[in-house]
Write a protein that holds these residues in place. Structure first.
Motif: not given
Length: 217
Positions: A155-157, A205-211
């Motif tokens: 998970h990447h924010i 890489g991450p399955r969830l990218l939140e921007v």
């Protein structure tokens, strides 16, 4: 002859007539291609960035600078994140609303794949974002950290400040970047497709990218 030897041989033959003292910068490269397709206002560029990121299945949150801590805390809570890797230079206020129950794991050289795999989320900033392609670029600068911290956690924010960090085109982004730095280009969650176009996310890489797109003007 191995494939490696064959490739290197071709490179050597192609460079055979280049003077030994010549440096890459000695020969000017014509870059007369179109620098930007559309001249967008800062607001239009931010909207286009958000649309294209969403097209790549990233989750985009619009807020202002004051809203960053609350937005980051809400995303961590929704994901149930308890361990968050934090790069050097990340503004402390970005995690100020997350609460003491969320452990901050500093990015460090001895932080290996096993340790990163035990982390729930990574929170970073970026160097620049490209509206036309929906791409975030990280250059290992302050608030971005090493490349590996954005590859292992699921998970990447990523916080993007608009309009300062948003450009319209790849050409404009390249003008801001140092090619000698390690550059990570991110367009949506990590994904790939097989020959039948079955999409699989979270491969490299991450399955969830939140921007978190923070716009103040």
């Amino acid at each position: 002859m191995s494939a490696r030897e064959e490739i290197l041989g071709r490179v050597r033959r192609a460079l055979a007539d280049v003077p030994a003292a010549e440096k890459p910068g000695d020969v000017p490269v014509v870059r007369d291609y179109l620098r930007v397709h559309d001249e967008l206002t800062p607001g239009q560029a931010a909207r286009l960035l958000a649309e294209n990121l969403a097209e790549y299945r990233a989750v985009v949150h619009r807020t202002d600078t004051a809203g960053i801590p609350g937005r980051v805390a809400a995303s961590l809570a929704a994901r149930g994140s308890r361990r968050v890797v934090v790069p050097a230079g990340l503004p402390e206020e970005w995690l100020s609303a997350a609460g003491p129950e969320v452990e901050r794991v500093p990015d460090a050289p001895d932080l290996g794949p096993r340790e990163l795999d035990a982390v729930d989320t990574v929170v970073t900033g970026c160097a620049v974002a490209v509206a036309e392609t929906g791409t975030l670029v990280l250059d290992a600068g302050p608030a971005q950290g090493s490349r590996r911290i954005t590859l292992v956690p699921d998970h990447h924010i990523c916080v993007v400040r608009a309009p300062d960090q948003v450009v319209c085109s790849v050409g404009q982004a390249l003008e801001r970047l140092d090619p000698a730095r390690p550059l990570t280009w991110i367009s949506g969650p990590s994904a790939t497709s097989d020959i039948e176009l079955s999409r699989v996310e979270g491969v490299h890489g991450p399955r969830l990218l939140e921007v978190v797109l923070a716009t103040d003007r």
